[in-house]
Design a protein around this motif. Structure first.
Motif, PDB file in Angstrom:
ATOM      1  N   ARG B  19     -24.766  21.901  13.461  1.00 48.04           N
ATOM      2  CA  ARG B  19     -23.621  22.333  12.657  1.00 48.04           C
ATOM      3  C   ARG B  19     -23.605  21.632  11.295  1.00 48.04           C
ATOM      4  O   ARG B  19     -23.870  20.442  11.206  1.00 48.04           O
ATOM      5  CB  ARG B  19     -22.321  21.945  13.374  1.00 48.04           C
ATOM      6  CG  ARG B  19     -22.031  22.688  14.639  1.00 48.04           C
ATOM      7  CD  ARG B  19     -20.917  21.986  15.410  1.00 48.04           C
ATOM      8  NE  ARG B  19     -19.772  21.668  14.578  1.00 48.04           N
ATOM      9  CZ  ARG B  19     -18.769  22.524  14.313  1.00 48.04           C
ATOM     10  NH1 ARG B  19     -18.773  23.717  14.856  1.00 48.04           N
ATOM     11  NH2 ARG B  19     -17.786  22.161  13.539  1.00 48.04           N
ATOM     12  N   ASP B  21     -20.792  20.861   8.886  1.00 49.60           N
ATOM     13  CA  ASP B  21     -19.331  20.899   8.735  1.00 49.60           C
ATOM     14  C   ASP B  21     -18.867  19.666   7.948  1.00 49.60           C
ATOM     15  O   ASP B  21     -19.689  18.946   7.370  1.00 49.60           O
ATOM     16  CB  ASP B  21     -18.649  20.991  10.114  1.00 49.60           C
ATOM     17  CG  ASP B  21     -19.013  19.830  11.030  1.00 49.60           C
ATOM     18  OD1 ASP B  21     -19.505  18.790  10.532  1.00 49.60           O
ATOM     19  OD2 ASP B  21     -18.813  19.955  12.258  1.00 49.60           O
ATOM     20  N   SER B  22     -17.571  19.418   7.947  1.00 51.28           N
ATOM     21  CA  SER B  22     -17.044  18.291   7.158  1.00 51.28           C
ATOM     22  C   SER B  22     -17.550  16.946   7.666  1.00 51.28           C
ATOM     23  O   SER B  22     -17.519  15.954   6.938  1.00 51.28           O
ATOM     24  CB  SER B  22     -15.506  18.289   7.192  1.00 51.28           C
ATOM     25  OG  SER B  22     -15.010  19.423   6.550  1.00 51.28           O
ATOM     26  N   TYR B  23     -18.002  16.900   8.922  1.00 47.23           N
ATOM     27  CA  TYR B  23     -18.528  15.663   9.485  1.00 47.23           C
ATOM     28  C   TYR B  23     -19.972  15.434   9.067  1.00 47.23           C
ATOM     29  O   TYR B  23     -20.371  14.323   8.739  1.00 47.23           O
ATOM     30  CB  TYR B  23     -18.413  15.708  11.016  1.00 47.23           C
ATOM     31  CG  TYR B  23     -18.872  14.440  11.713  1.00 47.23           C
ATOM     32  CD1 TYR B  23     -18.264  13.215  11.453  1.00 47.23           C
ATOM     33  CD2 TYR B  23     -19.911  14.476  12.633  1.00 47.23           C
ATOM     34  CE1 TYR B  23     -18.683  12.060  12.082  1.00 47.23           C
ATOM     35  CE2 TYR B  23     -20.335  13.321  13.280  1.00 47.23           C
ATOM     36  CZ  TYR B  23     -19.721  12.114  13.000  1.00 47.23           C
ATOM     37  OH  TYR B  23     -20.136  10.970  13.625  1.00 47.23           O
ATOM     38  N   ILE B  53     -21.969  26.930   9.586  1.00 53.19           N
ATOM     39  CA  ILE B  53     -21.732  26.232   8.315  1.00 53.19           C
ATOM     40  C   ILE B  53     -20.300  26.503   7.864  1.00 53.19           C
ATOM     41  O   ILE B  53     -19.825  27.646   7.896  1.00 53.19           O
ATOM     42  CB  ILE B  53     -22.768  26.635   7.227  1.00 53.19           C
ATOM     43  CG1 ILE B  53     -22.606  25.743   5.981  1.00 53.19           C
ATOM     44  CG2 ILE B  53     -22.639  28.112   6.847  1.00 53.19           C
ATOM     45  CD1 ILE B  53     -23.797  25.804   5.033  1.00 53.19           C
ATOM     46  N   SER B  54     -19.602  25.439   7.487  1.00 53.12           N
ATOM     47  CA  SER B  54     -18.207  25.564   7.026  1.00 53.12           C
ATOM     48  C   SER B  54     -18.190  25.700   5.507  1.00 53.12           C
ATOM     49  O   SER B  54     -19.226  25.568   4.840  1.00 53.12           O
ATOM     50  CB  SER B  54     -17.418  24.326   7.431  1.00 53.12           C
ATOM     51  OG  SER B  54     -17.867  23.213   6.683  1.00 53.12           O
TER      52      SER B  54
END
Lengths: 140, 111
Positions: B19, B21-23, B53-54
């Protein structure tokens, strides 16, 4: 029997993966298509990132409570936090057609939520805090 | 998220799995920024194993492409992006900013 599940996660970015796994499992179980499941996953991920970034203003300030309820026609996901009131309606959509160098990126997550879900509602109460409701209709 | 970087003569291959993402996106941002600082300007991002994907992940690549634009050289191209992951770039209106190739070899041939 209709699904109704509540879970609480620490308000940090490490929680995003288990939150997504939880949402994907339920959405798949309810028969949403792969593109619908991805859309729901994205909306919830963006909502949780916004809670951490904007409502709490940082990681590990508070929790995110997620309640997922199946209705006859929809999947309803409610996210609760105790941060500052954060109403997505206060965030204007980004102009995705403006030149890249002048484009402001704030609001992209909220834009994703609005585009990918059928309903996005925000509510705030002094007792419950922020409540964001995301709705996806079955077969929409 | 896993990130493997392999440097070749005229490009760097970033193989990402999992993933974005924000992390995880800050790790990718840090890696690309560091490579640009070292004078590396062309990037092939292998997206075959990326499952999500964010918006923050997409913006990570957008910001680094803008960084390259300011230096008037280099580009970030993607290989093997799934339809679902590509849909995020499309929704954000950033699909025009990047080239998307079916596989890594086709992306490399572009340099």
């Amino acid at each position: 029997m209709k699904v109704s599940v509540t879970r609480v996660y620490p308000g940090n970015f490490k929680s995003l993966k288990p939150i997504s796994e939880f949402i994907i499992e339920i959405a798949e179980h309810l028969g949403f298509s792969s593109s619908e499941v991805y859309a729901i996953q994205t909306a919830v991920d963006e909502a949780c990132s916004n809670i951490i970034d904007h409502a709490y203003g940082g990681e590990n300030i508070g929790n995110i409570k997620i309640r997922v309820v199946e209705t006859k026609k929809s999947l309803r996901i409610m996210l609760f936090d105790q941060g500052k009131p954060f109403d997505p309606d206060d965030i204007p959509d980004p102009d995705i057609h403006s030149p890249l160098e002048v484009r402001r990126e704030r609001g992209l997550g909220v834009f994703f939520m609005r585009k990918l879900m059928d309903k996005v509602d925000f509510d705030f109460s002094s007792t419950e805090g922020n409540k964001l409701t995301l709705v996806k209709y079955k077969g929409s | 998220m896993e990130l493997i970087i392999t440097s070749f003569e005229n490009y760097d291959l970033l193989q990402i799995a999992g993933r974005i993402d924000s992390y995880t996106a800050p790790n990718i941002q840090k890696a690309i920024k560091s490579l640009i600082s070292d004078g590396r300007f062309n990037f092939v991002v292998d997206m075959c194993e990326v499952i999500y994907i964010s918006s923050s992940g997409i913006l990570t690549f957008v910001h680094q492409q803008l960084n390259l634009n300011r230096q008037n050289q280099g580009k970030i191209v993607f290989a093997g992006t799934s339809d679902l992951v590509y849909s995020g770039f499309e929704l954000a209106g950033f699909h025009f900013l990047f080239e998307f190739f079916d596989d890594v070899q086709s992306a490399i041939d572009g340099f």
